[in-house]
Write a protein that holds these residues in place. Structure first.
Motif, PDB file in Angstrom:
ATOM      1  N   VAL A 137       1.062  -1.353   0.031  1.00 43.51           N
ATOM      2  CA  VAL A 137       0.154   0.198   0.099  1.00 43.51           C
ATOM      3  C   VAL A 137       0.839   1.221  -0.010  1.00 43.51           C
ATOM      4  CG1 VAL A 137      -1.744  -1.164   1.326  1.00 43.51           C
ATOM      5  CG2 VAL A 137      -0.059   0.120   2.593  1.00 43.51           C
ATOM      6  N   LYS A 138       0.280   2.249  -0.110  1.00 42.40           N
ATOM      7  CA  LYS A 138       0.952   3.605  -0.246  1.00 42.40           C
ATOM      8  C   LYS A 138       1.571   3.719   0.789  1.00 42.40           C
ATOM      9  CE  LYS A 138       0.145   8.646  -0.659  1.00 42.40           C
ATOM     10  NZ  LYS A 138      -0.990   9.687  -0.830  1.00 42.40           N
ATOM     11  N   GLY A 139       3.026   3.949   0.755  1.00 41.72           N
ATOM     12  CA  GLY A 139       4.126   4.420   1.867  1.00 41.72           C
ATOM     13  C   GLY A 139       4.773   3.240   2.395  1.00 41.72           C
ATOM     14  N   ASP A 140       4.351   1.954   1.898  1.00 43.52           N
ATOM     15  CA  ASP A 140       5.361   0.603   2.024  1.00 43.52           C
ATOM     16  C   ASP A 140       6.539   0.943   1.844  1.00 43.52           C
ATOM     17  OD1 ASP A 140       3.175  -0.532   3.461  1.00 43.52           O
ATOM     18  OD2 ASP A 140       2.721  -2.097   2.096  1.00 43.52           O
ATOM     19  N   ALA A 141       7.611   0.792   2.507  1.00 42.83           N
ATOM     20  CA  ALA A 141       8.971   0.924   1.804  1.00 42.83           C
ATOM     21  C   ALA A 141      10.000  -0.117   2.685  1.00 42.83           C
ATOM     22  CB  ALA A 141       9.349   2.263   2.403  1.00 42.83           C
ATOM     23  N   THR A 142       9.673  -1.206   3.133  1.00 45.56           N
ATOM     24  CA  THR A 142      10.440  -2.370   3.577  1.00 45.56           C
ATOM     25  C   THR A 142      11.266  -2.942   2.449  1.00 45.56           C
ATOM     26  OG1 THR A 142       8.826  -3.917   3.250  1.00 45.56           O
ATOM     27  CG2 THR A 142       8.749  -2.991   5.411  1.00 45.56           C
ATOM     28  N   ALA A 143      12.198  -3.596   2.871  1.00 38.53           N
ATOM     29  CA  ALA A 143      13.439  -4.069   2.075  1.00 38.53           C
ATOM     30  C   ALA A 143      12.762  -4.615   0.703  1.00 38.53           C
ATOM     31  CB  ALA A 143      14.759  -4.991   2.580  1.00 38.53           C
ATOM     32  N   ILE A 192      13.780 -12.142 -11.738  1.00 35.39           N
ATOM     33  CA  ILE A 192      13.039 -13.439 -11.897  1.00 35.39           C
ATOM     34  C   ILE A 192      12.950 -13.468 -13.505  1.00 35.39           C
ATOM     35  CG2 ILE A 192      10.974 -14.938 -12.042  1.00 35.39           C
ATOM     36  CD1 ILE A 192      10.483 -13.355  -8.984  1.00 35.39           C
ATOM     37  N   THR A 193      12.475 -12.385 -14.329  1.00 34.56           N
ATOM     38  CA  THR A 193      12.720 -12.201 -15.618  1.00 34.56           C
ATOM     39  C   THR A 193      14.071 -12.644 -16.290  1.00 34.56           C
ATOM     40  OG1 THR A 193      10.860 -10.469 -15.861  1.00 34.56           O
ATOM     41  CG2 THR A 193      12.421 -10.922 -17.468  1.00 34.56           C
ATOM     42  N   ASP A 194      15.037 -12.228 -15.788  1.00 35.59           N
ATOM     43  CA  ASP A 194      16.158 -12.461 -16.332  1.00 35.59           C
ATOM     44  C   ASP A 194      16.809 -13.845 -15.977  1.00 35.59           C
ATOM     45  OD1 ASP A 194      16.779  -9.752 -16.987  1.00 35.59           O
ATOM     46  OD2 ASP A 194      17.946  -9.265 -15.313  1.00 35.59           O
ATOM     47  N   LEU A 195      16.348 -14.634 -14.832  1.00 29.46           N
ATOM     48  CA  LEU A 195      16.916 -15.831 -14.389  1.00 29.46           C
ATOM     49  C   LEU A 195      15.855 -16.756 -15.084  1.00 29.46           C
ATOM     50  CD1 LEU A 195      17.921 -15.494 -10.742  1.00 29.46           C
ATOM     51  CD2 LEU A 195      19.376 -15.567 -12.914  1.00 29.46           C
ATOM     52  N   SER A 196      14.703 -16.760 -15.316  1.00 25.31           N
ATOM     53  CA  SER A 196      13.699 -17.473 -15.977  1.00 25.31           C
ATOM     54  C   SER A 196      13.733 -17.464 -17.623  1.00 25.31           C
ATOM     55  CB  SER A 196      12.407 -17.207 -15.261  1.00 25.31           C
ATOM     56  OG  SER A 196      11.812 -16.114 -15.672  1.00 25.31           O
ATOM     57  N   GLY A 197      14.157 -16.479 -18.113  1.00 24.41           N
ATOM     58  CA  GLY A 197      14.159 -16.352 -19.552  1.00 24.41           C
ATOM     59  C   GLY A 197      12.914 -15.823 -19.993  1.00 24.41           C
ATOM     60  N   ARG A 198      11.740 -15.514 -19.159  1.00 24.67           N
ATOM     61  CA  ARG A 198      10.435 -15.205 -19.615  1.00 24.67           C
ATOM     62  C   ARG A 198       9.925 -13.929 -18.676  1.00 24.67           C
ATOM     63  NH1 ARG A 198       6.628 -17.290 -16.126  1.00 24.67           N
ATOM     64  NH2 ARG A 198       7.455 -18.645 -14.832  1.00 24.67           N
ATOM     65  N   PRO A 199       9.163 -13.033 -19.280  1.00 22.24           N
ATOM     66  CA  PRO A 199       8.806 -11.914 -18.893  1.00 22.24           C
ATOM     67  C   PRO A 199       7.973 -12.361 -17.261  1.00 22.24           C
ATOM     68  CG  PRO A 199       8.373 -11.785 -20.992  1.00 22.24           C
ATOM     69  CD  PRO A 199       8.609 -12.984 -20.544  1.00 22.24           C
ATOM     70  N   VAL A 200       8.302 -11.714 -16.276  1.00 20.53           N
ATOM     71  CA  VAL A 200       7.662 -12.045 -14.879  1.00 20.53           C
ATOM     72  C   VAL A 200       7.322 -10.580 -14.212  1.00 20.53           C
ATOM     73  CG1 VAL A 200       7.345 -13.035 -12.625  1.00 20.53           C
ATOM     74  CG2 VAL A 200       8.241 -14.413 -14.772  1.00 20.53           C
ATOM     75  N   TRP A 201       6.030 -10.390 -13.861  1.00 24.88           N
ATOM     76  CA  TRP A 201       5.866  -9.096 -13.332  1.00 24.88           C
ATOM     77  C   TRP A 201       5.238  -9.178 -11.894  1.00 24.88           C
ATOM     78  CZ3 TRP A 201       0.956  -6.004 -14.397  1.00 24.88           C
ATOM     79  CH2 TRP A 201       0.717  -4.525 -13.981  1.00 24.88           C
ATOM     80  N   LEU A 202       5.814  -8.696 -10.931  1.00 29.99           N
ATOM     81  CA  LEU A 202       5.295  -8.409  -9.639  1.00 29.99           C
ATOM     82  C   LEU A 202       5.027  -7.017  -9.465  1.00 29.99           C
ATOM     83  CD1 LEU A 202       5.123 -10.022  -6.719  1.00 29.99           C
ATOM     84  CD2 LEU A 202       7.317  -9.072  -6.202  1.00 29.99           C
ATOM     85  N   ASP A 203       3.695  -7.068  -8.855  1.00 28.35           N
ATOM     86  CA  ASP A 203       3.241  -5.551  -8.627  1.00 28.35           C
ATOM     87  C   ASP A 203       2.082  -5.535  -7.556  1.00 28.35           C
ATOM     88  OD1 ASP A 203       2.943  -2.871  -8.872  1.00 28.35           O
ATOM     89  OD2 ASP A 203       2.276  -2.886 -10.865  1.00 28.35           O
ATOM     90  N   SER A 204       1.688  -4.369  -7.181  1.00 23.22           N
ATOM     91  CA  SER A 204       0.494  -4.201  -6.136  1.00 23.22           C
ATOM     92  C   SER A 204      -0.317  -3.277  -7.076  1.00 23.22           C
ATOM     93  CB  SER A 204       0.896  -3.487  -4.902  1.00 23.22           C
ATOM     94  OG  SER A 204      -0.180  -3.277  -4.078  1.00 23.22           O
ATOM     95  N   PRO A 205      -1.804  -3.586  -6.779  1.00 26.52           N
ATOM     96  CA  PRO A 205      -2.767  -2.445  -7.224  1.00 26.52           C
ATOM     97  C   PRO A 205      -3.073  -1.515  -6.316  1.00 26.52           C
ATOM     98  CG  PRO A 205      -3.819  -4.492  -6.315  1.00 26.52           C
ATOM     99  CD  PRO A 205      -2.443  -4.779  -6.130  1.00 26.52           C
ATOM    100  N   PHE A 206      -2.410  -1.472  -5.242  1.00 26.93           N
ATOM    101  CA  PHE A 206      -2.640  -0.374  -4.337  1.00 26.93           C
ATOM    102  C   PHE A 206      -1.633   0.630  -3.815  1.00 26.93           C
ATOM    103  CE2 PHE A 206      -5.952  -3.393  -2.803  1.00 26.93           C
ATOM    104  CZ  PHE A 206      -7.159  -2.934  -3.492  1.00 26.93           C
ATOM    105  N   TRP A 207      -0.653   0.570  -4.654  1.00 35.91           N
ATOM    106  CA  TRP A 207       0.643   1.626  -4.231  1.00 35.91           C
ATOM    107  C   TRP A 207       0.265   2.892  -4.287  1.00 35.91           C
ATOM    108  CZ3 TRP A 207       3.971  -1.005  -2.282  1.00 35.91           C
ATOM    109  CH2 TRP A 207       4.717  -2.078  -2.811  1.00 35.91           C
ATOM    110  N   GLN A 208      -0.802   3.521  -4.644  1.00 36.43           N
ATOM    111  CA  GLN A 208      -1.358   5.015  -4.645  1.00 36.43           C
ATOM    112  C   GLN A 208      -2.665   5.207  -3.586  1.00 36.43           C
ATOM    113  OE1 GLN A 208       0.444   7.237  -6.098  1.00 36.43           O
ATOM    114  NE2 GLN A 208       1.681   5.442  -6.687  1.00 36.43           N
ATOM    115  N   MET A 209      -2.901   3.913  -2.786  1.00 29.21           N
ATOM    116  CA  MET A 209      -3.936   3.768  -1.849  1.00 29.21           C
ATOM    117  C   MET A 209      -3.488   3.491  -0.516  1.00 29.21           C
ATOM    118  SD  MET A 209      -6.728   2.277  -4.162  1.00 29.21           S
ATOM    119  CE  MET A 209      -8.205   2.228  -3.166  1.00 29.21           C
TER     120      MET A 209
END
Length: 244
Positions: free
Chosen positions: A94-100, A114-131
């Protein structure tokens, strides 16, 4: 692109399931101390909402769990395992999270690794970074979704097997703030604003800028909602004080 939501039955990941239009969910039982409560919450939410949740016990990180319930690199481990199942991995921050390992920058770095090591696109994300958590709960209620289902979620780092929220940990405090600011009276074993650490640590820390402004505003709004009057700021000692 295949999606999966890392699901903990918490007050963030449950609204995220609705926000993301009900993707497949994945829960990793890491052997951590409150996993039984999370599993019970998952069962309750599955029964109530029909969530499609896969439960995995392929990784036990209990030996690395600190006293404050933090498991170093937890999100790195989870992302690597989830990447075997999907290309887009939703892990709720969520907004303001800043742990390692939980921030927009950290998620970009993990995605690239993960993309570099797996050889395929992988995307890690949160829908709530602005909330904020308060805003997430407000969004959920704004969709006409039942407030009662939010109370089936579990967000506590207590060390025993009790299913109630202790009201004496940082997770409970953040849960309480987001709910009371949306007019929801949630049960806690102890009212969070009576936790000694609220007056001793959080009030001064929120005042001195230790936390982002939005966290401080929501914190004091919640205290005001229950009529809690924070102690006055401590005044710095003067030369005259030192002579008394």
């Amino acid at each position: 692109m295949s999606d999966v939501l890392l699901f903990s039955a918490g007050l963030d990941s449950f609204p995220a399931w609705h926000y993301l239009d009900k993707p497949p969910a994945l829960y990793f039982d890491l052997g951590h101390r409150y996993r039984d409560q999370e599993r019970a919450a998952i069962t309750a939410l599955v029964d109530r909402c029909g969530i499609e949740v896969s439960v995995s016990r392929e990784l036990d990180l209990s030996r690395w769990e600190a006293d404050n319930a933090i498991i170093p690199l937890r999100n790195v481990y989870l992302a690597m395992l989830a990447a075997n199942r999907a290309e887009r991995i939703w892990c709720v921050g969520v907004k303001g999270d800043a742990t390692a390992d939980k921030s927009p920058q950290a998620f970009r770095q993990i995605s690239q690794m993960i993309t570099d090591l797996s050889g395929r696109p992988v995307w890690l994300d949160s829908p709530f970074w602005q909330m904020t958590k308060t805003e997430i709960v407000a969004w959920y209620l704004g969709q006409g979704l039942p407030a009662g289902n939010l109370l089936l979620t579990f967000s506590c780092s207590r060390t025993d097997s009790a299913a109630t929220h202790c009201g004496r940990c940082s997770s409970c405090l953040r849960r309480w703030i987001s709910l009371v600011n949306n007019g929801i009276d949630a049960p806690f074993e102890t009212d969070p604003w009576t936790w000694a650490r609220v007056a001793d640590y959080y009030v001064p820390a929120m005042r001195d800028g230790t936390y982002p402004d939005h966290r401080a505003e929501e914190f004091f709004a919640a205290l005001d909602a229950v009529g809690f009057v924070p102690p006055p700021p401590a005044h710095p000692a003067t030369a005259e004080d030192g002579q008394r």
